[in-house]
Motif scaffolding. Structure first.
Motif, PDB file in Angstrom:
ATOM      1  N   GLN A 135       0.839  -1.205   0.000  1.00 52.62           N
ATOM      2  CA  GLN A 135       0.000   0.000   0.000  1.00 52.62           C
ATOM      3  C   GLN A 135       0.873   1.255   0.000  1.00 52.62           C
ATOM      4  O   GLN A 135       0.614   2.196  -0.745  1.00 52.62           O
ATOM      5  N   TYR A 136       1.939   1.272   0.778  1.00 49.46           N
ATOM      6  CA  TYR A 136       2.816   2.429   0.821  1.00 49.46           C
ATOM      7  C   TYR A 136       3.561   2.582  -0.491  1.00 49.46           C
ATOM      8  O   TYR A 136       3.781   3.682  -0.968  1.00 49.46           O
ATOM      9  N   GLN A 137       4.001   1.451  -1.084  1.00 51.01           N
ATOM     10  CA  GLN A 137       4.716   1.519  -2.353  1.00 51.01           C
ATOM     11  C   GLN A 137       3.849   2.138  -3.434  1.00 51.01           C
ATOM     12  O   GLN A 137       4.313   2.957  -4.220  1.00 51.01           O
ATOM     13  N   ILE A 138       2.566   1.752  -3.486  1.00 53.60           N
ATOM     14  CA  ILE A 138       1.657   2.307  -4.494  1.00 53.60           C
ATOM     15  C   ILE A 138       1.486   3.802  -4.280  1.00 53.60           C
ATOM     16  O   ILE A 138       1.562   4.593  -5.222  1.00 53.60           O
ATOM     17  N   ALA A 139       1.298   4.235  -3.037  1.00 57.12           N
ATOM     18  CA  ALA A 139       1.134   5.668  -2.750  1.00 57.12           C
ATOM     19  C   ALA A 139       2.421   6.425  -3.061  1.00 57.12           C
ATOM     20  O   ALA A 139       2.382   7.520  -3.639  1.00 57.12           O
ATOM     21  N   ALA A 140       3.571   5.858  -2.716  1.00 56.62           N
ATOM     22  CA  ALA A 140       4.846   6.531  -2.966  1.00 56.62           C
ATOM     23  C   ALA A 140       5.131   6.622  -4.463  1.00 56.62           C
ATOM     24  O   ALA A 140       5.608   7.649  -4.944  1.00 56.62           O
ATOM     25  N   LEU A 141       4.819   5.559  -5.203  1.00 55.31           N
ATOM     26  CA  LEU A 141       5.036   5.590  -6.645  1.00 55.31           C
ATOM     27  C   LEU A 141       4.097   6.594  -7.310  1.00 55.31           C
ATOM     28  O   LEU A 141       4.476   7.279  -8.264  1.00 55.31           O
ATOM     29  N   THR A 167      13.360  13.666  -8.189  1.00 56.76           N
ATOM     30  CA  THR A 167      13.228  12.776  -7.032  1.00 56.76           C
ATOM     31  C   THR A 167      14.490  11.955  -6.889  1.00 56.76           C
ATOM     32  O   THR A 167      15.199  11.705  -7.844  1.00 56.76           O
ATOM     33  N   ARG A 168      14.757  11.516  -5.664  1.00 59.43           N
ATOM     34  CA  ARG A 168      15.918  10.685  -5.393  1.00 59.43           C
ATOM     35  C   ARG A 168      15.516   9.380  -4.741  1.00 59.43           C
ATOM     36  O   ARG A 168      16.320   8.713  -4.134  1.00 59.43           O
ATOM     37  N   THR A 169      14.254   8.996  -4.826  1.00 58.92           N
ATOM     38  CA  THR A 169      13.766   7.818  -4.151  1.00 58.92           C
ATOM     39  C   THR A 169      14.030   6.567  -4.996  1.00 58.92           C
ATOM     40  O   THR A 169      13.798   6.581  -6.184  1.00 58.92           O
ATOM     41  N   ARG A 170      14.520   5.513  -4.348  1.00 61.86           N
ATOM     42  CA  ARG A 170      14.754   4.248  -5.035  1.00 61.86           C
ATOM     43  C   ARG A 170      13.874   3.176  -4.399  1.00 61.86           C
ATOM     44  O   ARG A 170      13.763   3.107  -3.182  1.00 61.86           O
ATOM     45  N   TYR A 171      13.264   2.357  -5.202  1.00 62.16           N
ATOM     46  CA  TYR A 171      12.406   1.289  -4.709  1.00 62.16           C
ATOM     47  C   TYR A 171      12.934  -0.038  -5.217  1.00 62.16           C
ATOM     48  O   TYR A 171      13.447  -0.152  -6.311  1.00 62.16           O
TER      49      TYR A 171
END
Length: 73
Positions: A48-54, A67-71
């Motif tokens: 759920q968090y991954q979907i919101a963050a993406l 952005t500098r976020t890596r998943y």
């Protein structure tokens, strides 16, 4: 001691007010106290968090905000 620190806490600056000035906890202090570092592997995120963050990253990309976020999967 807890009550003394509560009396010296400033809600506006989120710092303690002492006679020598303001003092707050830094990430280095937190790391020294808890022995948890800020380097190393990233904790896995739930779906759920991954979907919101993406989704938020997509909006930032469309708006041209870097952005500098890596998943990882």
């Amino acid at each position: 001691m807890r009550y003394a620190l509560m009396e010296w806490w400033n809600d506006c600056t989120h710092a303690f007010i002492f006679g020598f000035g303001e003092m707050t906890q830094t990430p280095a202090d937190y790391s020294a106290i808890t022995r948890l570092g800020f380097d190393g592997p990233v904790a896995p995120l739930d779906a759920q968090y991954q979907i919101a963050a993406l989704g938020a990253e997509l909006v930032r990309t469309l708006l041209g905000v870097p952005t500098r976020t890596r998943y990882t999967a």
